[in-house]
Design an enzyme around this catalytic site. Structure first.
Site, PDB file in Angstrom:
ATOM      1  N   LYS A 141     -14.010  -8.975   8.016  1.00  0.00           N
ATOM      2  CA  LYS A 141     -13.898 -10.104   7.352  1.00  0.00           C
ATOM      3  C   LYS A 141     -14.967 -11.086   7.380  1.00  0.00           C
ATOM      4  O   LYS A 141     -15.304 -11.783   6.516  1.00  0.00           O
ATOM      5  CB  LYS A 141     -12.539 -10.698   7.212  1.00  0.00           C
ATOM      6  CG  LYS A 141     -11.435  -9.638   6.833  1.00  0.00           C
ATOM      7  CD  LYS A 141     -10.219 -10.562   6.074  1.00  0.00           C
ATOM      8  CE  LYS A 141      -9.364  -9.555   5.564  1.00  0.00           C
ATOM      9  NZ  LYS A 141      -7.911  -9.954   5.046  1.00  0.00           N
TER      10      LYS A 141
ATOM     11  N   LYS B 230      -6.705  -5.679  -0.936  1.00  0.00           N
ATOM     12  CA  LYS B 230      -6.638  -6.434  -2.165  1.00  0.00           C
ATOM     13  C   LYS B 230      -7.643  -7.366  -2.183  1.00  0.00           C
ATOM     14  O   LYS B 230      -7.971  -7.954  -3.218  1.00  0.00           O
ATOM     15  CB  LYS B 230      -5.408  -7.557  -1.394  1.00  0.00           C
ATOM     16  CG  LYS B 230      -4.184  -7.019  -1.298  1.00  0.00           C
ATOM     17  CD  LYS B 230      -3.513  -8.440  -0.949  1.00  0.00           C
ATOM     18  CE  LYS B 230      -2.066  -7.969  -0.572  1.00  0.00           C
ATOM     19  NZ  LYS B 230      -1.664  -9.032   0.463  1.00  0.00           N
TER      20      LYS B 230
ATOM     21  N   LYS C 263     -10.425   1.853   3.203  1.00  0.00           N
ATOM     22  CA  LYS C 263      -9.147   1.620   2.770  1.00  0.00           C
ATOM     23  C   LYS C 263      -8.798   0.698   1.322  1.00  0.00           C
ATOM     24  O   LYS C 263      -9.714   0.024   1.049  1.00  0.00           O
ATOM     25  CB  LYS C 263      -8.139   1.030   3.870  1.00  0.00           C
ATOM     26  CG  LYS C 263      -8.372  -0.669   3.889  1.00  0.00           C
ATOM     27  CD  LYS C 263      -7.073  -1.111   4.787  1.00  0.00           C
ATOM     28  CE  LYS C 263      -7.203  -2.624   4.819  1.00  0.00           C
ATOM     29  NZ  LYS C 263      -5.934  -3.208   3.946  1.00  0.00           N
TER      30      LYS C 263
HETATM   31  P1  ATP Z   1      -6.941  -7.307   2.730  1.00  0.00           P
HETATM   32  O1  ATP Z   1      -7.373  -5.975   2.512  1.00  0.00           O
HETATM   33  O2  ATP Z   1      -7.528  -8.144   1.815  1.00  0.00           O
HETATM   34  O3  ATP Z   1      -6.633  -7.706   4.253  1.00  0.00           O
HETATM   35  P2  ATP Z   1      -4.408  -5.866   2.522  1.00  0.00           P
HETATM   36  O4  ATP Z   1      -4.651  -5.204   0.948  1.00  0.00           O
HETATM   37  O5  ATP Z   1      -4.540  -5.259   3.833  1.00  0.00           O
HETATM   38  O6  ATP Z   1      -5.210  -7.072   2.340  1.00  0.00           O
HETATM   39  P3  ATP Z   1      -2.140  -7.388   3.749  1.00  0.00           P
HETATM   40  O7  ATP Z   1      -1.167  -8.337   3.183  1.00  0.00           O
HETATM   41  O8  ATP Z   1      -2.985  -7.892   4.433  1.00  0.00           O
HETATM   42  O9  ATP Z   1      -2.948  -6.585   2.642  1.00  0.00           O
HETATM   43  O10 ATP Z   1      -1.223  -6.127   4.142  1.00  0.00           O
HETATM   44  C1  ATP Z   1       0.136  -5.868   3.656  1.00  0.00           C
HETATM   45  C2  ATP Z   1       0.620  -4.587   4.562  1.00  0.00           C
HETATM   46  O11 ATP Z   1       0.019  -3.429   3.753  1.00  0.00           O
HETATM   47  C3  ATP Z   1       0.247  -4.298   6.214  1.00  0.00           C
HETATM   48  O12 ATP Z   1       1.281  -3.783   6.699  1.00  0.00           O
HETATM   49  C4  ATP Z   1      -1.161  -3.485   5.812  1.00  0.00           C
HETATM   50  O13 ATP Z   1      -0.921  -2.498   7.148  1.00  0.00           O
HETATM   51  C5  ATP Z   1      -0.380  -2.748   4.706  1.00  0.00           C
HETATM   52  N1  ATP Z   1      -1.673  -1.912   3.988  1.00  0.00           N
HETATM   53  C6  ATP Z   1      -2.857  -2.927   3.433  1.00  0.00           C
HETATM   54  N2  ATP Z   1      -3.719  -1.901   2.868  1.00  0.00           N
HETATM   55  C7  ATP Z   1      -3.122  -0.523   3.088  1.00  0.00           C
HETATM   56  C8  ATP Z   1      -3.705   0.642   3.045  1.00  0.00           C
HETATM   57  N3  ATP Z   1      -4.841   0.699   2.277  1.00  0.00           N
HETATM   58  N4  ATP Z   1      -3.006   1.792   2.978  1.00  0.00           N
HETATM   59  C9  ATP Z   1      -1.769   1.566   3.847  1.00  0.00           C
HETATM   60  N5  ATP Z   1      -1.410   0.339   4.170  1.00  0.00           N
HETATM   61  C10 ATP Z   1      -1.966  -0.598   3.886  1.00  0.00           C
END
Ligand code: ATP
Ligand code: LTN
Length: 328
Positions: free
Chosen positions: A113, A199, A196
């Site tokens: 990040k 968001k 991955k």
């Molecule tokens: P960012 O990528 O912007 O950091 P994010 O998509 O990871 O955001 P979070 O709110 O940080 O969203 O994550 C919420 C939950 O979703 C966490 O438990 C995280 O591990 C899970 N998660 C996020 N992205 C994935 C993914 N691509 N596959 C599986 N689990 C995920």
């Protein structure tokens, strides 16, 4: 015997996507009968990168509704907003004093990040993010933390800090364990199976939001990258189709082998049509439930729950303050 406690959270930033659902929220729904469950909307974490205040408020309510519409039952589980319980920030401060700079410098999420806009402009809050997450978990004597794979490094830090504090000040914190669902611990981006689903991805084609219209879901799946070759097979050297089969499998309950057999001799077009139908079979009723939830009722539920968990958090903080040597 009382149930073990689980705790987890999602940030109210960006769009909640099927990676968040399959990697985390779906497991919470499955675990809520077996565990005493606390699910947080982590707005203090969200502000570690710039957020528009009105948008943050709107997203906070949106995530609460996503939890409820996805099947978190407010009679079984407690959902609340992190900033409404001040002990999170308070404990994070104390944990900061037993955390090494070098431990945080190792965190891959911080590296990723902070690289985006350059290390120079990264904020201290972003650097400290894992310590706040440790505070979230340790405040509630959490035993199990169901998350996606990207969060395991942070959970490892929470375990280290719990042990370190206990050793120095006497038994205070439960040492938590992470909990992953193997097949969906890392849902990959639809536009790039090497990264991955996220968001904060730059392209909306990276993810399927739980609030995307059926037309958009169809379009995103149609555009999803596939591997070379035209048949549907499941293997590590075909990461794009493997990812799509994993998504198909988790939504439908069919095994990857069953899906491969079903599409033998058929092409990507037909497979993607089936995948779209499967995703929509979840998304359409989910969105109906989401739309039926009333803002005022959800806001009230969140406030009530914050009061409820505050008493657990306050007890733990009293114990921590006493052990650290604060005058009480
Ligand atoms: P960012 O990528 O912007 O950091 P994010 O998509 O990871 O955001 P979070 O709110 O940080 O969203 O994550 C919420 C939950 O979703 C966490 O438990 C995280 O591990 C899970 N998660 C996020 N992205 C994935 C993914 N691509 N596959 C599986 N689990 C995920
Ligand atoms: N950092 C997590 C969100 C989060 C969390 C937590 C998850 C904040 N506090 C406590 C589990 C337990 C993320 O998903 N990015």
């Amino acid at each position: 015997m009382s149930k073990k406690r689980i705790f987890s959270g999602v940030q109210p930033s960006g769009d909640v996507h099927i990676g968040n659902y399959l990697g985390a929220i779906k497991n919470w729904v499955d675990l809520q009968d077996e565990f005493e469950s606390i699910f947080c909307i982590v707005d203090l974490h969200a502000i570690t990168v710039s957020q528009d205040p009105e948008e943050l408020r709107r997203k906070t309510l949106e995530v609460a509704k996503v939890y409820l519409a996805a099947g978190i039952d407010p009679k079984k589980s407690t959902i609340y907003v992190q900033s409404q319980v001040s002990e999170h920030a308070e404990l994070a401060w104390i944990l900061n004093t037993i955390t090494g700079m070098s431990e945080l410098e190792k965190m891959t999420q911080f590296k990723d990040k902070s690289q985006k806009d350059g290390l120079e402009s990264a904020r201290v809050g972003l650097f400290d993010y894992p310590v706040l997450m440790a505070a979230d978990i340790l405040l509630y004597d959490t035993e199990v933390v169901p998350v996606g794979e990207d969060q395991m490094q942070h959970i490892e830090l929470a375990r280290t800090l719990a042990r370190r504090f206990n050793k120095r000040f006497g038994d205070t914190f439960v040492v938590p364990k992470g909990h992953l669902k193997k097949e969906t611990m890392r849902v990959m981006g639809l536009d790039d199976p090497a990264k991955k689903m996220s968001k904060s991805a730059t392209s909306e084609m990276n993810y399927i939001s739980l609030l995307d219209s059926p037309e958009i879901v169809e379009k995103k799946i149609k555009r999803a990258v596939t591997d070379s070759g035209s048949d549907i097979t499941y293997s590590d050297d075909r990461p794009a189709i493997q990812n799509l089969i994993n998504i198909y499998s988790s939504f439908s309950g069919k095994s990857p082998e069953e899906i491969v057999a079903e599409y033998e001799g058929k092409g990507f077009g037909e497979f993607k049509k089936g995948l779209t139908e499967t995703v929509l079979e979840f998304i359409i009723p989910f969105q109906e439930k989401y739309s039926s939830l009333k803002d005022e009722e959800v806001i009230e539920l969140l406030l009530e729950n914050a009061k409820k968990v505050s008493s657990i958090a306050k007890n733990k903080m009293d114990e921590v303050k006493n052990k650290v040597g604060f005058l009480q």
